[in-house]
Write a protein that holds these residues in place. Structure first.
Motif, mmCIF file in Angstrom:
data_model
loop_
_atom_site.group_PDB
_atom_site.id
_atom_site.type_symbol
_atom_site.label_atom_id
_atom_site.label_comp_id
_atom_site.label_asym_id
_atom_site.label_seq_id
_atom_site.Cartn_x
_atom_site.Cartn_y
_atom_site.Cartn_z
ATOM 1 N N GLU A 1 87.456 -12.462 43.966
ATOM 2 C CA GLU A 1 86.414 -12.772 44.447
ATOM 3 C C GLU A 1 85.208 -12.113 44.064
ATOM 4 O OE1 GLU A 1 86.854 -11.549 48.140
ATOM 5 O OE2 GLU A 1 88.813 -12.370 46.655
ATOM 6 N N GLN A 2 85.370 -10.965 44.052
ATOM 7 C CA GLN A 2 84.103 -9.760 43.713
ATOM 8 C C GLN A 2 83.904 -10.296 41.650
ATOM 9 O OE1 GLN A 2 84.666 -6.386 44.988
ATOM 10 N NE2 GLN A 2 84.497 -7.254 47.067
ATOM 11 N N LEU A 3 84.434 -10.528 41.250
ATOM 12 C CA LEU A 3 84.433 -10.898 40.133
ATOM 13 C C LEU A 3 84.263 -11.396 39.330
ATOM 14 C CD1 LEU A 3 86.611 -7.350 39.085
ATOM 15 C CD2 LEU A 3 84.305 -7.641 39.347
ATOM 16 N N ARG A 4 83.072 -12.212 38.844
ATOM 17 C CA ARG A 4 83.102 -14.045 38.830
ATOM 18 C C ARG A 4 82.409 -14.006 37.243
ATOM 19 N NH1 ARG A 4 81.404 -17.645 43.109
ATOM 20 N NH2 ARG A 4 80.725 -16.187 44.796
ATOM 21 N N GLY A 5 83.710 -14.818 37.000
ATOM 22 C CA GLY A 5 83.997 -15.273 35.207
ATOM 23 C C GLY A 5 85.260 -14.155 34.596
ATOM 24 N N LYS B 1 91.317 -15.696 33.535
ATOM 25 C CA LYS B 1 92.645 -15.821 34.329
ATOM 26 C C LYS B 1 93.518 -15.311 33.344
ATOM 27 C CE LYS B 1 90.895 -19.368 38.170
ATOM 28 N NZ LYS B 1 91.057 -19.967 38.900
ATOM 29 N N ARG C 1 92.791 -10.476 33.948
ATOM 30 C CA ARG C 1 92.579 -10.056 36.068
ATOM 31 C C ARG C 1 93.315 -8.585 35.891
ATOM 32 N NH1 ARG C 1 91.649 -13.569 39.466
ATOM 33 N NH2 ARG C 1 90.402 -15.546 38.386
#
Length: 170
Positions: free
Chosen positions: A5-9, A12, A17
């Motif tokens: 969640e700390q790495l928006r964008g 997937k 990832r």
């Protein structure tokens, strides 16, 4: 597990990832575990997909986690635990859970688990609506409490996971 969640964008796909996770963990990683449901493509195709993606990263050892359908199929085997997590351990409502030999063949185990949790809660009205919104939290509780030596240990996908983990650990 890295806090993605700390790495928006971050896309997937597996490669993106894993690379993002390695950066987030400052490459201090001994093992990468990659979860991909087999869905309709099969376990072998998922293994090849994971291997191909990890081959493009600096990942150290890795282990695939590949449930036959969805992880939720592993959670459909413990009626008592489902009732506890639903908040109604003494409930008697039928949950429509599959037998052990049917669990990996359920078309949509996620939806069946959602329905079973709602049925187990036996709530109505606004409380039922509120209970329906707790699915992700309940699923996490079921995973955390999963009896690794119980019925799930007889499923082929679970046995393959244990084989993969053993291969890495030895």
């Amino acid at each position: 597990m890295p806090p993605f969640e700390q790495l928006r964008g971050v896309p997937k796909d597996i490669e993106s990832r894993v690379k993002a996770g390695l950066r987030l963990m400052e490459n201090r990683v001994d093992l990468v575990m990659v979860h991909r449901d087999a869905d309709n493509v099969g376990s072998l195709a998922r293994r090849e997909e994971i291997a191909g993606a990890l081959g493009k990263t600096a990942a150290p050892a890795w282990c695939p986690i590949i449930p036959v359908r969805m992880t939720e199929a592993w959670l459909l085997l413990d009626e008592t635990l489902i009732r506890q997590v639903a908040g109604n351990p003494r409930g008697k409502a039928a949950l429509g859970l599959p037998k052990l030999h049917e669990a990996e063949k359920v078309a949509d185990p996620k939806e069946l688990l959602r329905s079973a949790l709602l049925a187990a809660a036996q709530s109505t009205g606004r409380r039922r609506e509120r209970d329906g919104k707790r699915f992700n939290q309940q699923r996490r509780q079921l995973l955390e409490r999963l009896d690794r030596h119980g019925p799930v240990s007889k499923l082929s996908s679970w046995q393959q996971l244990l084989t993969d983990v053993d291969a890495i650990a030895t």
